[in-house]
Design an enzyme around this catalytic site. Sequence first.
Site, PDB file in Angstrom:
ATOM      1  N   GLU A 258      -6.631   4.833  -2.997  1.00  0.00           N
ATOM      2  CA  GLU A 258      -5.923   4.034  -1.999  1.00  0.00           C
ATOM      3  C   GLU A 258      -6.921   3.824  -0.874  1.00  0.00           C
ATOM      4  OE1 GLU A 258      -2.631   3.079  -2.566  1.00  0.00           O
ATOM      5  OE2 GLU A 258      -3.436   1.772  -1.017  1.00  0.00           O
ATOM      6  N   CYS A 292      -4.435   1.792   7.212  1.00  0.00           N
ATOM      7  CA  CYS A 292      -4.819   0.890   6.105  1.00  0.00           C
ATOM      8  C   CYS A 292      -4.004  -0.375   6.198  1.00  0.00           C
ATOM      9  CB  CYS A 292      -4.533   1.464   4.734  1.00  0.00           C
ATOM     10  SG  CYS A 292      -4.738   3.168   4.580  1.00  0.00           S
ATOM     11  N   GLU A 393     -13.283  -4.452   6.679  1.00  0.00           N
ATOM     12  CA  GLU A 393     -12.319  -3.586   7.354  1.00  0.00           C
ATOM     13  C   GLU A 393     -12.989  -2.913   8.552  1.00  0.00           C
ATOM     14  OE1 GLU A 393     -10.886   0.118   5.547  1.00  0.00           O
ATOM     15  OE2 GLU A 393      -8.865  -0.507   6.096  1.00  0.00           O
TER      16      GLU A 393
HETATM   17  C1  UN1 Z   1      -1.886   4.223   5.904  1.00  0.00           C
HETATM   18  O1  UN1 Z   1      -2.228   3.423   6.750  1.00  0.00           O
HETATM   19  O2  UN1 Z   1      -2.739   4.891   5.282  1.00  0.00           O
HETATM   20  O3  UN1 Z   1       3.469   1.517   6.498  1.00  0.00           O
HETATM   21  C2  UN1 Z   1      -0.477   4.549   5.608  1.00  0.00           C
HETATM   22  C3  UN1 Z   1       2.736   2.151   7.229  1.00  0.00           C
HETATM   23  C4  UN1 Z   1       2.877   3.645   7.272  1.00  0.00           C
HETATM   24  C5  UN1 Z   1       1.891   4.275   6.314  1.00  0.00           C
HETATM   25  C6  UN1 Z   1       0.494   3.769   6.427  1.00  0.00           C
HETATM   26  N1  UN1 Z   1       4.211   4.011   6.950  1.00  0.00           N
HETATM   27  O4  UN1 Z   1       1.888   1.623   7.920  1.00  0.00           O
END
Ligand code: UN1
Length: 501
Positions: A258, A292, A393
């Site tokens: 991920e 992310c 990114e």
């Molecule tokens: C991440 O950024 O690694 O939806 C996870 C979201 C959070 C989880 C993000 N509940 O941004």
Amino acid sequence: MSTQATAGADAPVLESWIGGRSVPGSTGQFYPDINPATGELLGRTSVAGAAEVDLAARTAYEAFKKWRLTPAPRRGEILYRIAQLIQERKEELARLMSREMGKVLFEARGDVQEAIDEFYYMAGEGRRLFGFTTPSEMPNKFAYTVRDPVGVVGLITPWNFPIAVPSWKLAPALIAGNAVVWKPAEDTPLVSLEFVKLMEEAGLPPGVVNVVLGPGKQTGVPVVEHPLIRVISFTGSTQTGRAISVEAARLGKRVTLEMGGKNAITVMDDANLDLATEAILWSAFGTTGQRCTAASRLLVHEAVVDELQERLVEGVQKLRLGNPLDEDTNVGPIVNEKQLTRVHGYVEVGRQEGAQLLTGGETVQEGELAQGYFYRPTIFTRVSPDMRIAREEIFGPVAVIIPVKSLEEAIEINNDSEYGLSSSIFTQDVNKAMQAARDLTTGIVYINHGTTGAEVHLPFGGTRGTGNGHREASVQALDSFTEWKTVYIDYSGRLQRAQID
Ligand code: UN1
């Protein structure tokens, strides 16, 4: 936390947690745990090496032998108690997280809440873990499938969601009957140790989850290489994920990745601009842009670009930077100096590429904040889709505005990315919304909502360079940590040959 004698400093030495006890690292190295808002040294991690990883893997393997035979509903009860205990300690964990990695308190509470949700959710899976039955092609023969645990799984997790993201991996791995070697990020050892101890307090047998502390090179690499660890589940940078992938392929291991995102919010000319502004500020600058799922590209219809820009600049100027433990802080620091330098490096790249800086673009030097790694929320405009700041990114509080002429153009730019985690569109036209939901090629699509806000019972993950085809959270997460076993039972009393008789 482990508070044994400290060598020369008054910050505690933090040690790995293996088989229910503290284990010092054999590398002889120490890694500092620093509060990014103040520069305060919170602890010194005694860095684990191959010897501790080996101990952790063998300990996990022994624990696995019993854990896999514990009925799944009983495992579920332990997960349920873990959820309850996290709930009781929510505030404590959130404050520790905030101090350790700089997430503002209300967001840290959300991070912990995501773990509570995940453990409750997966606890219920203990009474499902569905396989299926299907008729055999032979008379007097029966077939069914079950999900078997894989054995010992290796979890490598990031600092940006130090409780939530590990929970997305821990809860499904545990309910399925696996034992775990967990290497949390080197920036968040304290909160990780609190978490594993809490799990044991809730009834998880020692040795089922083992934590090895240290950076990727010293501690992560031996986890990836250890022969008893059959699955590597990784969340983090694309660069590290790719390296793990190559090594795992060489060793014939399953790996779930991920990684990065370059998520876009499209704002159409008919959008509710108040709502879009609020959502952009939250998605781009929440967690200081270190998600992310952070929105780092804004694809704005040219008819509303000037107005939206004005609102965004006004909104950014109202965001309060400060100590994440202060309730009225909106944006905390960047996690460490290396990331701060990287973020500013990208801002320099943006300037050189000819993008127009609307706001931000500098570190904060005033007052107490100068002690920490604070960076002003930054927006560039007049960005073209081929600029590096529009493609790579950044993982910090930087968003870029790319003006677009139509929905089709926005969708094309959205999809033309190395990454494919989440995307979002603001429009009041149901036809446009449905077209976007159909044509945006990311793992997650939001309509009239920012790019963050995943819920634990729905699949989380991305297409293209974001991942490698698996999903986290949701029931789909079980696929990462189980092997399907097909069982045929022949009660005919004679040899029946499939495809022959
Ligand atoms: C991440 O950024 O690694 O939806 C996870 C979201 C959070 C989880 C993000 N509940 O941004």
